[in-house]
Design a protein around this motif. Structure first.
Motif, PDB file in Angstrom:
ATOM      1  N   LEU A   1      37.795  35.242  46.489  1.00 23.24           N
ATOM      2  CA  LEU A   1      37.457  36.034  47.673  1.00 23.24           C
ATOM      3  C   LEU A   1      36.143  36.788  47.513  1.00 23.24           C
ATOM      4  O   LEU A   1      35.810  37.261  46.428  1.00 23.24           O
ATOM      5  N   LYS A   2      35.431  36.936  48.616  1.00 23.19           N
ATOM      6  CA  LYS A   2      34.276  37.815  48.660  1.00 23.19           C
ATOM      7  C   LYS A   2      34.749  39.266  48.542  1.00 23.19           C
ATOM      8  O   LYS A   2      35.938  39.561  48.761  1.00 23.19           O
ATOM      9  N   PRO A   3      33.845  40.189  48.220  1.00 23.84           N
ATOM     10  CA  PRO A   3      34.255  41.592  48.073  1.00 23.84           C
ATOM     11  C   PRO A   3      34.953  42.170  49.301  1.00 23.84           C
ATOM     12  O   PRO A   3      35.809  43.043  49.175  1.00 23.84           O
ATOM     13  N   ASN A   4      34.593  41.685  50.503  1.00 19.66           N
ATOM     14  CA  ASN A   4      35.241  42.189  51.716  1.00 19.66           C
ATOM     15  C   ASN A   4      36.240  41.181  52.291  1.00 19.66           C
ATOM     16  O   ASN A   4      36.580  41.223  53.470  1.00 19.66           O
ATOM     17  N   GLY A   5      36.728  40.274  51.432  1.00 21.51           N
ATOM     18  CA  GLY A   5      37.669  39.257  51.865  1.00 21.51           C
ATOM     19  C   GLY A   5      39.091  39.778  51.983  1.00 21.51           C
ATOM     20  O   GLY A   5      39.417  40.883  51.549  1.00 21.51           O
ATOM     21  N   SER A   6      39.948  38.960  52.589  1.00 19.90           N
ATOM     22  CA  SER A   6      41.331  39.377  52.788  1.00 19.90           C
ATOM     23  C   SER A   6      42.279  38.198  52.647  1.00 19.90           C
ATOM     24  O   SER A   6      41.866  37.040  52.539  1.00 19.90           O
ATOM     25  N   LEU A   7      43.566  38.519  52.665  1.00 19.61           N
ATOM     26  CA  LEU A   7      44.625  37.548  52.412  1.00 19.61           C
ATOM     27  C   LEU A   7      45.776  37.766  53.371  1.00 19.61           C
ATOM     28  O   LEU A   7      46.205  38.914  53.596  1.00 19.61           O
ATOM     29  N   TYR A   8      46.282  36.675  53.946  1.00 19.03           N
ATOM     30  CA  TYR A   8      47.568  36.683  54.635  1.00 19.03           C
ATOM     31  C   TYR A   8      48.501  35.768  53.842  1.00 19.03           C
ATOM     32  O   TYR A   8      48.114  34.658  53.470  1.00 19.03           O
ATOM     33  N   ILE A   9      49.725  36.232  53.616  1.00 25.02           N
ATOM     34  CA  ILE A   9      50.681  35.419  52.883  1.00 25.02           C
ATOM     35  C   ILE A   9      52.017  35.402  53.616  1.00 25.02           C
ATOM     36  O   ILE A   9      52.567  36.450  53.966  1.00 25.02           O
ATOM     37  N   PHE A  10      52.520  34.207  53.879  1.00 24.32           N
ATOM     38  CA  PHE A  10      53.829  34.024  54.497  1.00 24.32           C
ATOM     39  C   PHE A  10      54.896  34.073  53.403  1.00 24.32           C
ATOM     40  O   PHE A  10      54.759  33.429  52.355  1.00 24.32           O
ATOM     41  N   LEU A  11      55.967  34.815  53.676  1.00 24.79           N
ATOM     42  CA  LEU A  11      57.036  34.954  52.695  1.00 24.79           C
ATOM     43  C   LEU A  11      58.391  35.016  53.383  1.00 24.79           C
ATOM     44  O   LEU A  11      58.493  35.293  54.584  1.00 24.79           O
ATOM     45  N   THR A  12      59.425  34.778  52.608  1.00 23.25           N
ATOM     46  CA  THR A  12      60.782  35.045  53.057  1.00 23.25           C
ATOM     47  C   THR A  12      61.169  36.456  52.625  1.00 23.25           C
ATOM     48  O   THR A  12      60.660  36.983  51.628  1.00 23.25           O
ATOM     49  N   TRP A  13      62.081  37.063  53.358  1.00 19.40           N
ATOM     50  CA  TRP A  13      62.539  38.415  53.022  1.00 19.40           C
ATOM     51  C   TRP A  13      63.148  38.465  51.630  1.00 19.40           C
ATOM     52  O   TRP A  13      63.196  39.532  51.005  1.00 19.40           O
ATOM     53  N   ARG A  14      63.600  37.325  51.114  1.00 25.31           N
ATOM     54  CA  ARG A  14      64.242  37.315  49.794  1.00 25.31           C
ATOM     55  C   ARG A  14      63.283  37.714  48.684  1.00 25.31           C
ATOM     56  O   ARG A  14      63.694  38.301  47.684  1.00 25.31           O
ATOM     57  N   TYR A  15      62.002  37.359  48.843  1.00 24.60           N
ATOM     58  CA  TYR A  15      61.033  37.616  47.776  1.00 24.60           C
ATOM     59  C   TYR A  15      59.874  38.517  48.185  1.00 24.60           C
ATOM     60  O   TYR A  15      59.057  38.889  47.340  1.00 24.60           O
ATOM     61  N   SER A  16      59.779  38.870  49.457  1.00 26.59           N
ATOM     62  CA  SER A  16      58.630  39.671  49.881  1.00 26.59           C
ATOM     63  C   SER A  16      58.545  41.023  49.170  1.00 26.59           C
ATOM     64  O   SER A  16      57.426  41.453  48.846  1.00 26.59           O
ATOM     65  N   PRO A  17      59.638  41.724  48.873  1.00 27.74           N
ATOM     66  CA  PRO A  17      59.470  43.014  48.179  1.00 27.74           C
ATOM     67  C   PRO A  17      58.775  42.873  46.826  1.00 27.74           C
ATOM     68  O   PRO A  17      57.834  43.622  46.514  1.00 27.74           O
ATOM     69  N   GLU A  18      59.212  41.907  46.021  1.00 26.25           N
ATOM     70  CA  GLU A  18      58.605  41.728  44.700  1.00 26.25           C
ATOM     71  C   GLU A  18      57.145  41.287  44.803  1.00 26.25           C
ATOM     72  O   GLU A  18      56.283  41.765  44.055  1.00 26.25           O
ATOM     73  N   ILE A  19      56.861  40.387  45.734  1.00 27.78           N
ATOM     74  CA  ILE A  19      55.499  39.857  45.842  1.00 27.78           C
ATOM     75  C   ILE A  19      54.562  40.887  46.464  1.00 27.78           C
ATOM     76  O   ILE A  19      53.389  40.987  46.090  1.00 27.78           O
ATOM     77  N   PHE A  20      55.074  41.693  47.384  1.00 31.66           N
ATOM     78  CA  PHE A  20      54.241  42.768  47.935  1.00 31.66           C
ATOM     79  C   PHE A  20      53.860  43.767  46.842  1.00 31.66           C
ATOM     80  O   PHE A  20      52.713  44.230  46.781  1.00 31.66           O
ATOM     81  N   VAL A  21      54.797  44.128  45.982  1.00 32.28           N
ATOM     82  CA  VAL A  21      54.485  45.035  44.877  1.00 32.28           C
ATOM     83  C   VAL A  21      53.424  44.402  43.965  1.00 32.28           C
ATOM     84  O   VAL A  21      52.467  45.058  43.543  1.00 32.28           O
ATOM     85  N   MET A  22      53.590  43.127  43.689  1.00 37.05           N
ATOM     86  CA  MET A  22      52.639  42.392  42.851  1.00 37.05           C
ATOM     87  C   MET A  22      51.236  42.444  43.463  1.00 37.05           C
ATOM     88  O   MET A  22      50.245  42.729  42.772  1.00 37.05           O
ATOM     89  N   LEU A  23      51.145  42.206  44.770  1.00 35.91           N
ATOM     90  CA  LEU A  23      49.848  42.189  45.433  1.00 35.91           C
ATOM     91  C   LEU A  23      49.252  43.589  45.566  1.00 35.91           C
ATOM     92  O   LEU A  23      48.029  43.767  45.464  1.00 35.91           O
ATOM     93  N   LYS A  24      50.087  44.599  45.751  1.00 35.80           N
ATOM     94  CA  LYS A  24      49.572  45.967  45.891  1.00 35.80           C
ATOM     95  C   LYS A  24      48.972  46.489  44.591  1.00 35.80           C
ATOM     96  O   LYS A  24      48.219  47.475  44.612  1.00 35.80           O
ATOM     97  N   GLN A  25      49.254  45.830  43.499  1.00 34.87           N
ATOM     98  CA  GLN A  25      48.611  46.180  42.239  1.00 34.87           C
ATOM     99  C   GLN A  25      47.220  45.570  42.124  1.00 34.87           C
ATOM    100  O   GLN A  25      46.458  45.908  41.214  1.00 34.87           O
ATOM    101  N   ARG A  26      46.881  44.683  43.072  1.00 35.66           N
ATOM    102  CA  ARG A  26      45.616  43.953  43.031  1.00 35.66           C
ATOM    103  C   ARG A  26      44.748  44.184  44.265  1.00 35.66           C
ATOM    104  O   ARG A  26      43.541  44.005  44.214  1.00 35.66           O
ATOM    105  N   MET A  27      45.375  44.522  45.399  1.00 36.95           N
ATOM    106  CA  MET A  27      44.671  44.660  46.670  1.00 36.95           C
ATOM    107  C   MET A  27      45.223  45.864  47.430  1.00 36.95           C
ATOM    108  O   MET A  27      46.184  46.501  46.985  1.00 36.95           O
ATOM    109  N   THR A  28      44.636  46.117  48.601  1.00 37.95           N
ATOM    110  CA  THR A  28      45.165  47.141  49.506  1.00 37.95           C
ATOM    111  C   THR A  28      45.986  46.464  50.589  1.00 37.95           C
ATOM    112  O   THR A  28      45.508  45.535  51.241  1.00 37.95           O
TER     113      THR A  28
END
Length: 257
Positions: free
Chosen positions: A67-94
């Protein structure tokens, strides 16, 4: 033009990421296997929970440097795993939004031991505060009745009234049933309406969208239709052929995406 650009590479994204120079991607749209055992013509969706989360962390850490410095990400998830993956991503992005996709599933059948699941969860993340976001490109027009009700002088000429309102974080868009004109031969194809909203809002014109799990190719189709570039990866050779067919159809007047 770079050899990797505007192509869907029929290979594992974890290997293919090496093709893409760091800092060249404006937007990542990721619709990975959900870890629910779906058949994508391979075993990519048959990992146990711990292995699935390890694999998710692996591909995220390989993708984000692109990603460029001002790039972004959308990720499709199921509710079964979104809490864990959101925590994972919040350690890397806003985290910007949690979006709920209401698939408009008919109220029929379902489990008798829990409430029926009729939504997908989408995470919207950015690398920096100055991330690209073009709200005007995705505003939803007001109907004539609403505009008439806002006819007082203080509203005259108001940009939001003329261009429309900001889409909310619940997107009610029908899933693609078997008879839908967009539907291709893929079990979890996402609607163009959703992907085009992401592309228009979060990738500048002539920018580059990366999709690590192309599936039926909707991200590539959306990027082409919206005047953006794309690059993607897909493991299943049959889906790679399907994507090429959909892209070629865009050049035909009678094409229905």
């Amino acid at each position: 033009m770079s050899a990797w650009l505007n192509r869907v590479h029929c290979e594992d994204a974890l290997h293919g990421f090496a093709r893409i120079p760091d800092g060249t991607i404006d937007l990542i749209i990721a619709d990975p296997p959900y870890g629910l055992g779906k058949d994508y013509g391979n075993d990519s969706d048959k990992l146990e929970a711990a292995a699935y989360l390890r694999w998710t962390e692996q591909w995220i850490d390989a993708a984000l440097p692109k990603l460029k410095p001002n790039g972004s990400l959308y990720i499709f998830l199921t509710w079964r795993y979104s809490p864990e993956i959101f925590v994972m991503l919040k350690q890397r992005m806003t985290m910007i939004n949690e979006i709920v996709w209401d698939r408009r599933v008919p109220s029929m059948g379902g489990s008798t031991r829990r409430f029926s699941s009729v939504h997908d969860t989408i995470g919207f993340f950015a690398k920096a505060r100055d991330y690209h976001f073009d709200l005007d490109a995705v505003r939803i027009p007001y109907d004539a009745e609403t505009k008439k009700a806002r006819s007082r002088s203080i509203f005259v000429g108001a940009k939001w009234l003329e261009l429309g309102y900001n889409p909310k974080d619940v997107w009610s868009v029908s899933r693609l049933h078997r008879e839908h004109r967009e539907r291709a031969d893929h079990p979890t194809q996402k609607p163009l309406e959703i992907i085009e909203r992401m592309v228009k809002a979060s990738c500048p014109p002539d920018g580059v969208v990366l999709d690590p799990f192309m599936g039926s190719g909707t991200t590539a189709v959306a990027a082409r239709r919206c005047g953006r570039n794309f690059v993607g990866f897909e493991l299943n050779p049959e889906y790679c052929e399907l994507i090429e067919t959909r892209l070629m159809a865009l050049d035909k007047p009678e094409e229905a995406a």
